[in-house]
Design an enzyme around this catalytic site. Structure first.
Site, PDB file in Angstrom:
ATOM      1  N   ASP A 111       0.585  -3.750  29.247  1.00  0.00           N
ATOM      2  CA  ASP A 111      -0.597  -3.394  30.141  1.00  0.00           C
ATOM      3  C   ASP A 111      -0.561  -3.856  31.329  1.00  0.00           C
ATOM      4  O   ASP A 111      -0.523  -5.089  31.785  1.00  0.00           O
ATOM      5  CB  ASP A 111      -1.873  -4.352  29.261  1.00  0.00           C
ATOM      6  CG  ASP A 111      -3.175  -3.612  29.104  1.00  0.00           C
ATOM      7  OD1 ASP A 111      -3.101  -2.182  29.604  1.00  0.00           O
ATOM      8  OD2 ASP A 111      -3.940  -4.109  28.513  1.00  0.00           O
TER       9      ASP A 111
ATOM     10  N   GLU B  49     -11.607   3.770  24.025  1.00  0.00           N
ATOM     11  CA  GLU B  49     -12.206   2.572  23.557  1.00  0.00           C
ATOM     12  C   GLU B  49     -13.830   2.597  23.634  1.00  0.00           C
ATOM     13  O   GLU B  49     -14.237   3.228  24.757  1.00  0.00           O
ATOM     14  CB  GLU B  49     -11.848   1.448  24.420  1.00  0.00           C
ATOM     15  CG  GLU B  49     -12.554   0.088  24.165  1.00  0.00           C
ATOM     16  CD  GLU B  49     -12.027  -1.216  24.642  1.00  0.00           C
ATOM     17  OE1 GLU B  49     -10.920  -1.018  25.298  1.00  0.00           O
ATOM     18  OE2 GLU B  49     -12.444  -2.219  24.357  1.00  0.00           O
TER      19      GLU B  49
HETATM   20  O1  KIV Z   1      -5.901  -5.366  26.269  1.00  0.00           O
HETATM   21  C1  KIV Z   1      -6.275  -4.919  25.357  1.00  0.00           C
HETATM   22  O2  KIV Z   1      -6.338  -5.330  24.359  1.00  0.00           O
HETATM   23  C2  KIV Z   1      -6.501  -3.410  25.046  1.00  0.00           C
HETATM   24  C3  KIV Z   1      -7.041  -2.771  23.700  1.00  0.00           C
HETATM   25  C4  KIV Z   1      -8.199  -3.164  23.646  1.00  0.00           C
HETATM   26  C5  KIV Z   1      -6.785  -1.258  23.789  1.00  0.00           C
HETATM   27  O3  KIV Z   1      -6.427  -2.622  26.123  1.00  0.00           O
END
Ligand code: KIV
Length: 281
Positions: free
Chosen positions: A88, A186
């Site tokens: 991420d 989301e």
């Molecule tokens: O950081 C995270 O856990 C996310 C999920 C909620 C999709 O982006």
């Protein structure tokens, strides 16, 4: 990367309307969790910036940078899972310029991610295109995007109005057009999750987006009953691991306090000679 690992083309091709089973994605932030989730058959491991909330104790995800995400991505990659690893991109690691976005994505790939995820729609298309141009697959993230918590005025369901829903639909098409291989939806109404899933050729992965998406994702600590935070309505809790840890730790404390731990079986034996010698000391 092992040949067994779930590939980007395989994920991109997954659509429930073609009879495919929904994708199961869950967050992981360390080696043991990644290993256990992989053994359970999770398809996609998201090293989410939610690590800021559920592991590091922050109130939002804005407090961490690419170094923290690389640290946790490396730990997940150490499990050598069959599941695809998605790193991420944290807030401010891709917002300034497309060059910055590519450099940040490369940090996560070098830490062991197979692809990266970023939040935002049409406004992020230049970043998405630049990252994909550098041969790095990108997953989008729309709806309740936690990095926009200040702009949204809190963690609120998005796309409830006709205009709001249409804006998210347009963003989803922009991300698909830019080359994203999947999109997380989301915190949106179930009918919007369904409509976007029907409109796109790439898979949608829902979290609080209803049952019609092409996959589901949950935050590990929420799903396992490990989270100390308020758990959103859309979470189903599959374990009581937090309670199990507290009970196990309480048993340990009791054994230490009453002297029953460690027992002889948990101690190193010694020779009579050494015992006698130390006894004389
Ligand atoms: O950081 C995270 O856990 C996310 C999920 C909620 C999709 O982006």
């Amino acid at each position: 990367m092992s040949d067994q690992r779930t590939s980007v083309p395989a994920v991109r091709a997954t659509k429930r309307r073609n009879g495919d089973a929904p994708l199961a994605m869950m967050t992981a932030y360390d080696e043991p969790t990644a290993r256990l989730l992989d053994a359970a058959g999770v398809d996609l491991l998201l090293v989410g910036d939610s690590v800021a909330n559920v592991v590091l104790g922050h109130d939002d995800t804005l407090q961490i940078g690419i170094d923290v995400m690389a640290h946790h991505t490396r730990a997940v990659a150490a499990a050598k899972p069959s599941a695809m690893i998605i790193g991420d991109l944290p807030w401010m690691s891709y917002h300034l310029t497309p060059v910055q976005a590519v450099e940040s994505a490369a940090v996560l790939i070098r830490a062991g991610a197979d692809s990266v995820k970023l939040e935002g729609g049409a406004n992020r298309v230049p970043a998405v295109r630049a990252i994909i141009d550098a041969e790095i697959p990108v997953m989008g993230h729309l709806g309740l995007t936690p990095q926009s918590v200040r702009a949204m005025g809190g963690f609120k369901v998005q796309g409830r109005s006709v205009d709001g829903a249409d804006a998210i639909r347009r963003d989803a098409l922009s991300l698909q057009e830019a080359g994203c291989f999947a999109i997380v939806l989301e915190g949106v109404p179930d009918v919007l999750g369904e409509a976007i899933t029907a409109e796109l050729d790439i898979p949608t992965i829902g979290i609080g987006a209803g049952p019609a998406t092409d996959g589901q994702v949950l935050v590990f600590h929420d799903a396992m009953g490990l989270s100390g935070r308020h758990v959103p309505k859309f979470v189903r809790t599959y374990g009581a691991i937090g309670e199990a840890i507290t009970a196990a730790a309480a048993a340990y404390v009791a054994d230490v306090k009453d002297g029953s731990f460690p027992a002889a079986a948990e101690s190193y034996a010694t020779s009579d000679e050494l015992r006698d010698h130390l006894g004389e000391a």
